[in-house]
Design an enzyme around this catalytic site. Structure first.
Site, PDB file in Angstrom:
ATOM      1  N   SER A  17       0.907   6.368  50.495  1.00 20.81           N
ATOM      2  CA  SER A  17       2.093   6.974  49.343  1.00 20.81           C
ATOM      3  C   SER A  17       1.322   6.915  47.800  1.00 20.81           C
ATOM      4  CB  SER A  17       3.203   6.297  49.199  1.00 20.81           C
ATOM      5  OG  SER A  17       4.127   6.458  47.834  1.00 20.81           O
ATOM      6  N   LYS A  68      15.668   8.603  53.527  1.00 23.38           N
ATOM      7  CA  LYS A  68      16.460   9.229  52.739  1.00 23.38           C
ATOM      8  C   LYS A  68      17.943   9.224  53.125  1.00 23.38           C
ATOM      9  CE  LYS A  68      12.733  11.850  50.914  1.00 23.38           C
ATOM     10  NZ  LYS A  68      12.329  13.287  50.465  1.00 23.38           N
ATOM     11  N   ASP A 105      14.410  15.611  44.246  1.00 21.72           N
ATOM     12  CA  ASP A 105      13.356  16.211  44.994  1.00 21.72           C
ATOM     13  C   ASP A 105      13.551  17.776  44.503  1.00 21.72           C
ATOM     14  OD1 ASP A 105      12.034  14.363  46.486  1.00 21.72           O
ATOM     15  OD2 ASP A 105      13.415  14.592  47.865  1.00 21.72           O
ATOM     16  N   LEU A 218       6.140  22.573  50.446  1.00 21.36           N
ATOM     17  CA  LEU A 218       6.653  21.396  49.983  1.00 21.36           C
ATOM     18  C   LEU A 218       5.722  20.083  50.355  1.00 21.36           C
ATOM     19  CD1 LEU A 218      10.502  21.302  50.591  1.00 21.36           C
ATOM     20  CD2 LEU A 218       9.193  22.135  48.857  1.00 21.36           C
ATOM     21  N   TYR A 220       1.761  18.536  50.763  1.00 17.33           N
ATOM     22  CA  TYR A 220       0.670  18.771  49.929  1.00 17.33           C
ATOM     23  C   TYR A 220      -0.515  17.685  50.742  1.00 17.33           C
ATOM     24  CZ  TYR A 220       1.365  13.773  48.440  1.00 17.33           C
ATOM     25  OH  TYR A 220       1.674  12.402  48.613  1.00 17.33           O
ATOM     26  N   GLY A 242       2.617  21.052  47.365  1.00 19.18           N
ATOM     27  CA  GLY A 242       3.664  20.203  46.659  1.00 19.18           C
ATOM     28  C   GLY A 242       3.221  19.153  45.805  1.00 19.18           C
TER      29      GLY A 242
END
Ligand code: ATR
Length: 276
Positions: A17, A68, A105, A218, A220, A242
């Site tokens: 991340s 999410k 987002d 979206l 990357y 993204g």
């Protein structure tokens, strides 16, 4: 317990991340004092980890794949865009101790397209590839920009049809299979499938992208994604991945938590320069 305000991103996997780095850079730039870490959390531990994080003084969380939807269910209060997305990527501890869920987002995508890349949305014909969680998260912020229409194409047609029904309103939203795309033309094509992650591409006919049209993935990666390559091969004016959306959604979360909006351009440039 330390006095410094604590934040974290939860997900699985989470090792790669970029969020801790991005938030650290935001904090340095704005002079805010905070700590932001990354925690690997399996779905079955989500509720316990979040409850303990806030009980121990944590101020806010980002949630990513596959958490999410769980974050959406956890949040006691939700913003309208999070409610519509049925997914939450930002949890905020409020003054009264309740937890608010938001989804940044979609606004991250819209900001990257409009502000960073000058891609107009109003009056444009938009095609979204995919009908999973990523698509659901971007539809209402895109609709708010008053495009001419949004078509959702998906391998499993029923999922696209379900989204078209849910988001029906002033702007025409319709669903189709990839095989129905022949002869149609779009000003903006957004890849919201997870196919880039496996270097695959949905079957897209020639002539799908209008002259001067743009493409946005979206996803990357350090190298151009397959879909970004497809856009370039199809003469896209812009064919983007993204990374900008990632930084912009983080900036929105930072603003919600800290009340100050960081400058995103230098951070996007920095992260972009590091991948070449
Ligand atoms: P996310 O949260 O990333 O959206 P998801 O909810 O699992 O993940 O949705 C993944 C999306 O990518 C779906 O639209 C899926 O199509 P199906 O609904 O038909 O499964 C799409 N997808 C994944 N791999 C694909 C591929 N190789 N070609 C086309 N679509 C693909």
């Amino acid at each position: 317990m330390s006095d410094i305000d604590r934040y974290a991103v939860l997900g699985q996997p989470i090792t790669h991340s970029k969020s801790p780095r991005i938030h650290q850079l935001f904090a340095e730039q704005t002079g805010e004092c905070l700590q932001y870490s990354a925690l690997e959390v399996p779905a079955e531990q989500f509720t316990a980890v979040v409850t303990s994080f806030f009980a121990n003084g944590g101020k806010g969380l980002n949630c990513t794949v596959p958490l999410k939807e769980l974050a959406w269910a956890y949040a006691e209060l939700k913003t309208e865009r999070a409610q519509l997305a049925k997914a939450v990527n930002t949890l905020v501890l409020q003054q009264d101790g309740s937890i608010l869920g938001d989804n940044t987002d979609g606004i991250g995508l819209v900001t990257d397209l409009k502000k960073n890349h000058d891609v107009a949305l109003a009056g444009r014909r938009i095609l979204i590839l995919g009908a999973g969680g990523a698509s659901r998260g971007i539809i209402s912020p895109l609709l708010a920009e008053a495009p001419e229409s949004i078509v959702i194409a998906n391998r499993t047609l029923a999922k696209a049809q379900q989204l078209a029904i849910e988001f029906a309103g002033k702007v025409k939203v319709s669903a189709c299979a990839y095989s129905d795309l022949n002869g149609q033309e779009f000003d903006l094509i957004i890849n919201a499938t997870s196919s880039s992650l496996t270097d695959q591409l949905p079957p897209l006919p020639e002539g799908l992208l209008a002259s001067q049209g743009s493409c946005y993935d979206l996803a990357y990666s350090n190298k151009a994604t397959v879909f970004v390559g497809w856009g370039l091969d199809n003469n896209a004016l812009k064919s983007l991945d993204g990374l900008g959306m990632l930084v912009e959604q983080a900036a929105e979360a930072f603003t919600i938590w800290r009340g100050i909006h960081p400058q995103t351009a230098p951070i996007i440039d920095l992260l972009d320069s590091e991948r070449h």
